[in-house]
Write a protein that holds these residues in place. Sequence first.
Motif, mmCIF file in Angstrom:
data_model
loop_
_atom_site.group_PDB
_atom_site.id
_atom_site.type_symbol
_atom_site.label_atom_id
_atom_site.label_comp_id
_atom_site.label_asym_id
_atom_site.label_seq_id
_atom_site.Cartn_x
_atom_site.Cartn_y
_atom_site.Cartn_z
ATOM 1 N N PHE A 1 0.806 -1.239 -0.031
ATOM 2 C CA PHE A 1 0.053 -0.021 -0.047
ATOM 3 C C PHE A 1 1.038 1.221 0.042
ATOM 4 C CE2 PHE A 1 -0.136 1.696 4.474
ATOM 5 C CZ PHE A 1 0.614 0.605 5.103
ATOM 6 N N GLU B 1 -1.251 5.623 13.890
ATOM 7 C CA GLU B 1 -0.159 5.846 13.263
ATOM 8 C C GLU B 1 0.612 7.138 13.819
ATOM 9 O OE1 GLU B 1 -2.986 4.692 11.994
ATOM 10 O OE2 GLU B 1 -2.620 4.592 9.770
ATOM 11 N N ASP C 1 -3.426 7.855 -1.108
ATOM 12 C CA ASP C 1 -3.408 7.692 0.499
ATOM 13 C C ASP C 1 -3.699 6.179 0.855
ATOM 14 O OD1 ASP C 1 -2.660 9.018 2.754
ATOM 15 O OD2 ASP C 1 -4.104 10.409 2.196
ATOM 16 N N TYR C 2 -3.072 5.443 1.241
ATOM 17 C CA TYR C 2 -3.450 4.021 1.875
ATOM 18 C C TYR C 2 -4.167 3.240 0.675
ATOM 19 C CZ TYR C 2 -2.498 5.634 6.523
ATOM 20 O OH TYR C 2 -1.945 6.176 7.695
ATOM 21 N N CYS D 1 -11.881 2.484 11.624
ATOM 22 C CA CYS D 1 -11.268 2.758 10.334
ATOM 23 C C CYS D 1 -11.859 2.782 9.182
ATOM 24 C CB CYS D 1 -10.113 1.395 10.100
ATOM 25 S SG CYS D 1 -10.862 -0.105 10.773
ATOM 26 N N THR E 1 -7.385 4.108 12.884
ATOM 27 C CA THR E 1 -6.305 3.683 12.006
ATOM 28 C C THR E 1 -6.842 3.821 10.475
ATOM 29 O OG1 THR E 1 -4.378 2.469 11.263
ATOM 30 C CG2 THR E 1 -6.509 1.300 12.001
ATOM 31 N N HIS E 2 -5.987 4.332 9.419
ATOM 32 C CA HIS E 2 -6.248 3.855 8.145
ATOM 33 C C HIS E 2 -5.662 2.579 7.636
ATOM 34 C CE1 HIS E 2 -8.088 7.813 7.994
ATOM 35 N NE2 HIS E 2 -7.060 8.647 8.217
ATOM 36 N N LEU E 3 -4.773 2.058 8.484
ATOM 37 C CA LEU E 3 -4.209 0.847 7.869
ATOM 38 C C LEU E 3 -5.118 -0.135 7.122
ATOM 39 C CD1 LEU E 3 -1.591 0.230 10.469
ATOM 40 C CD2 LEU E 3 -1.077 0.986 8.430
ATOM 41 N N PRO E 4 -4.615 -0.811 6.079
ATOM 42 C CA PRO E 4 -5.052 -1.910 5.562
ATOM 43 C C PRO E 4 -5.392 -3.116 6.435
ATOM 44 C CG PRO E 4 -3.513 -0.886 3.844
ATOM 45 C CD PRO E 4 -3.167 -0.266 5.429
ATOM 46 N N VAL F 1 -10.500 4.005 4.527
ATOM 47 C CA VAL F 1 -9.544 4.758 3.760
ATOM 48 C C VAL F 1 -9.896 6.347 3.980
ATOM 49 C CG1 VAL F 1 -10.575 4.501 1.709
ATOM 50 C CG2 VAL F 1 -8.130 4.236 1.630
ATOM 51 N N HIS G 1 -7.870 -1.743 -0.206
ATOM 52 C CA HIS G 1 -8.139 -1.401 1.121
ATOM 53 C C HIS G 1 -9.776 -1.882 1.520
ATOM 54 C CE1 HIS G 1 -8.541 0.994 4.917
ATOM 55 N NE2 HIS G 1 -7.230 1.245 4.685
ATOM 56 N N CYS H 1 1.567 5.043 1.434
ATOM 57 C CA CYS H 1 1.677 5.884 2.683
ATOM 58 C C CYS H 1 2.535 6.818 2.782
ATOM 59 C CB CYS H 1 1.597 4.705 3.848
ATOM 60 S SG CYS H 1 1.213 5.445 5.298
#
Length: 317
Positions: free
Chosen positions: A37, A107, A189-190, A64, A127-130, A66, A196, A39
């Motif tokens: 991804f 993050e 972004d992500y 969460c 978070t935006h993490l996958p 994206v 995602h 970032c």
Amino acid sequence: EEEVSPITLETCRDIVSTLPRENNWRAFGDLCFYQDFFCYSYLLEGAIFAQNHYQAQPSDILICGVPKSGNTWLKALTFSIVTRTQFDNTTTPLLTKNPHNCIPFMEIDFSRKGIKTTPGSLPLISTHLPYTSLPISIIDSACKIVYMCREPKDSFVSLWHYARKLKGGLQEPMSLGETFELFCKGVSDYGPYWDHILGYWKASLEKPEKILFLKYEDVIKDTPFYVERMAEFMGYPFSPEEEKEGKIQDIVEFCSFENLSNLEVIKTGSSAHIGIENKIFFRKGKVGDWKNYLTTEMAERLDKITKQKLSGYGLSF
Ligand code: A3P
């Protein structure tokens, strides 16, 4: 036995500094590619730190999505639901803080401030993490995940506006056409954007009790229904008395675009994370605004990618 010393933020920084990077969107700085991804480097450092250190509590609730999928709204709603016995509409921290600053952001806050959830404290962390890059303790523990996604054309238009407003310095902002190409290629972004969504979608099918998968458009259409749904899912169901008193409607109205975007803190304040103006998170809050920006060809191209990537998994917008 040899003890492995825990990874420091400096080491995370070193890892990120070796990654290929490009300032494609000319917004926050460089986008790096890591674990499939894209970032921004300053967020990726914190993400890697969290992957190595975050110990999920079973009571944690991860919020969460994206970026530009309605995270601000989702944070306001979940925060209001979870803290409703502590605060009312005249005392809630949402009156004086951007919703993003009411919930710790993995993050940034976890690595920089050492913030972690503990039993008894606010259980929310964002978070935006996958899905596949979440700290492993989140997958392994009983903690829950509330995920919101949004129709890709609207999300892209929202992201383009956001990036234009963020562009600092002397650089010209990117044109809609340039960023459109990047977005389609997955460079955002992500992103890739669709990957995602798909990661959380698949996980939610496997573990419906762990992951509540929401679409922005559905929640717009019937917000009270989804507020009730979220509350139940998170383990904070509304009592019959609360329902009778109109507590659900109170939260819906307080968190509405109309109400939040007109708060003084949103109109004039800026976010603690990165010092950006709070009002940048509130633009129109409408479904279908892409029609005002994308050509028919662009819309068709995005729809085609969406269909190719998602329809095989029973997901459509
Ligand atoms: P638009 O740019 O289409 O208006 P995120 O919060 O993930 O950054 O997403 C931002 C998008 O959510 C923006 O979309 C913003 O206007 C919209 N939004 C912010 N607050 C909202 C609210 N309370 N209700 C509905 N939409 C909201």
